[in-house]
Design an enzyme around this catalytic site. Sequence first.
Site, mmCIF file in Angstrom:
data_model
loop_
_atom_site.group_PDB
_atom_site.id
_atom_site.type_symbol
_atom_site.label_atom_id
_atom_site.label_comp_id
_atom_site.label_asym_id
_atom_site.label_seq_id
_atom_site.Cartn_x
_atom_site.Cartn_y
_atom_site.Cartn_z
ATOM 1 C CE LYS A 84 31.135 35.117 35.111
ATOM 2 N NZ LYS A 84 31.201 34.883 36.846
ATOM 3 N N GLY A 85 30.715 41.176 32.254
ATOM 4 C CA GLY A 85 30.488 42.653 32.560
ATOM 5 C C GLY A 85 29.194 43.260 31.716
ATOM 6 C CD GLU A 140 34.099 44.666 27.231
ATOM 7 O OE1 GLU A 140 33.222 44.638 28.136
ATOM 8 O OE2 GLU A 140 35.315 44.225 27.019
ATOM 9 C CG ASP A 141 31.882 45.826 31.854
ATOM 10 O OD1 ASP A 141 32.648 45.291 30.727
ATOM 11 O OD2 ASP A 141 31.787 45.375 32.967
ATOM 12 C CG ASP A 144 41.194 49.327 33.518
ATOM 13 O OD1 ASP A 144 41.919 49.977 33.292
ATOM 14 O OD2 ASP A 144 41.080 48.584 34.517
ATOM 15 C CE LYS A 172 38.920 51.955 36.399
ATOM 16 N NZ LYS A 172 39.288 51.083 37.241
ATOM 17 C CB VAL A 194 33.334 51.740 39.060
ATOM 18 C CG1 VAL A 194 33.654 53.187 39.228
ATOM 19 C CG2 VAL A 194 33.980 51.156 37.591
ATOM 20 C CG ASP A 200 33.269 41.287 39.041
ATOM 21 O OD1 ASP A 200 33.757 41.930 37.768
ATOM 22 O OD2 ASP A 200 34.239 40.608 39.644
HETATM 23 C C1 PRP Z 1 36.556 43.594 32.361
HETATM 24 C C2 PRP Z 1 35.515 44.312 31.535
HETATM 25 C C3 PRP Z 1 36.108 44.330 30.253
HETATM 26 C C4 PRP Z 1 37.676 44.189 30.637
HETATM 27 C C5 PRP Z 1 38.187 45.656 30.197
HETATM 28 O O1 PRP Z 1 36.325 42.187 32.214
HETATM 29 O O2 PRP Z 1 34.280 43.489 31.604
HETATM 30 O O3 PRP Z 1 35.906 43.051 29.382
HETATM 31 O O4 PRP Z 1 37.678 43.862 32.115
HETATM 32 O O5 PRP Z 1 39.625 45.538 30.676
HETATM 33 P P1 PRP Z 1 40.656 46.126 29.826
HETATM 34 O O6 PRP Z 1 40.210 47.475 29.061
HETATM 35 O O7 PRP Z 1 41.905 46.358 30.931
HETATM 36 O O8 PRP Z 1 41.134 45.077 28.946
HETATM 37 P P2 PRP Z 1 36.760 41.295 33.434
HETATM 38 O O9 PRP Z 1 38.020 40.524 32.968
HETATM 39 O O10 PRP Z 1 36.875 42.067 34.638
HETATM 40 O O11 PRP Z 1 35.644 40.219 33.433
HETATM 41 P P3 PRP Z 1 34.044 40.147 33.695
HETATM 42 O O12 PRP Z 1 33.723 41.041 32.421
HETATM 43 O O13 PRP Z 1 33.608 38.631 33.479
HETATM 44 O O14 PRP Z 1 33.787 40.907 34.946
#
Ligand code: PRP
Length: 216
Positions: A84-85, A140-141, A144, A172, A194, A200
Amino acid sequence: MHWSGEWLVNALESPTSEILPEFHADLTLLAPVRHIGLAYGVSDESPQVLISEADISHRGDELAEQIAADYKDKGEIVLLGVLKGAFILLADLSRRLTIPRLVEFIAVSSYEDGDVPSGAVRLVMDVRSSIEGKHVLVVEDIVDTGHTLHYLIDMLKSREPASIKACVMLHKEHSTEVDVEIDYLGFTIGDEWVVGYGLDYAEQGRTLPYIGVVKP
Ligand code: PRP
């Protein structure tokens, strides 16, 4: 669903929510539980601003300009938002761009070992149309650990797009465990948790107009 203090606080502050339907009748009985939630480590304070709305907007303009220049002779591109991000970044970027573009979405999820991400990623919702022969820009948001973007790029490459690149708002850097190429990056951040601009914490904070730090 994480059984965190914040979960309890949110449940108690949203009596119409479906997460605690059995408790709607008398929330006053649960007031002490709210304090347990807070004591568990959830702050009532607004997230501290890390990147302001104005800075996000300014960087968004720059990224759109750079992307439009890079793709200007390529015809239509596919902006592929990762749910969703990425929904806010995708909305902003798609409206800023001055080149022909389509909008698509994909959703993935991380497998967890207990509460800890295992690094394995699975596809939850696929793109609706074929990307074969298309110029794809994954939006992508945040990157990490990098596992999500790594998985996505690998998987999408196998579908033979004309090209594939990634536009990411936050990186990150010190948490990243796998090699990922970010072609268009908003900001590099530290290891803080964040929220805002699509991101979220336990589904809270996604619609904040700025990027803020929470202290869980
Ligand atoms: C978050 C974000 C990325 C992912 C990055 O998604 O939107 O898709 O984590 O993390 P990584 O680099 O450690 O793989 P999340 O799984 O929190 O779902 P969301 O987008 O629905 O919040």
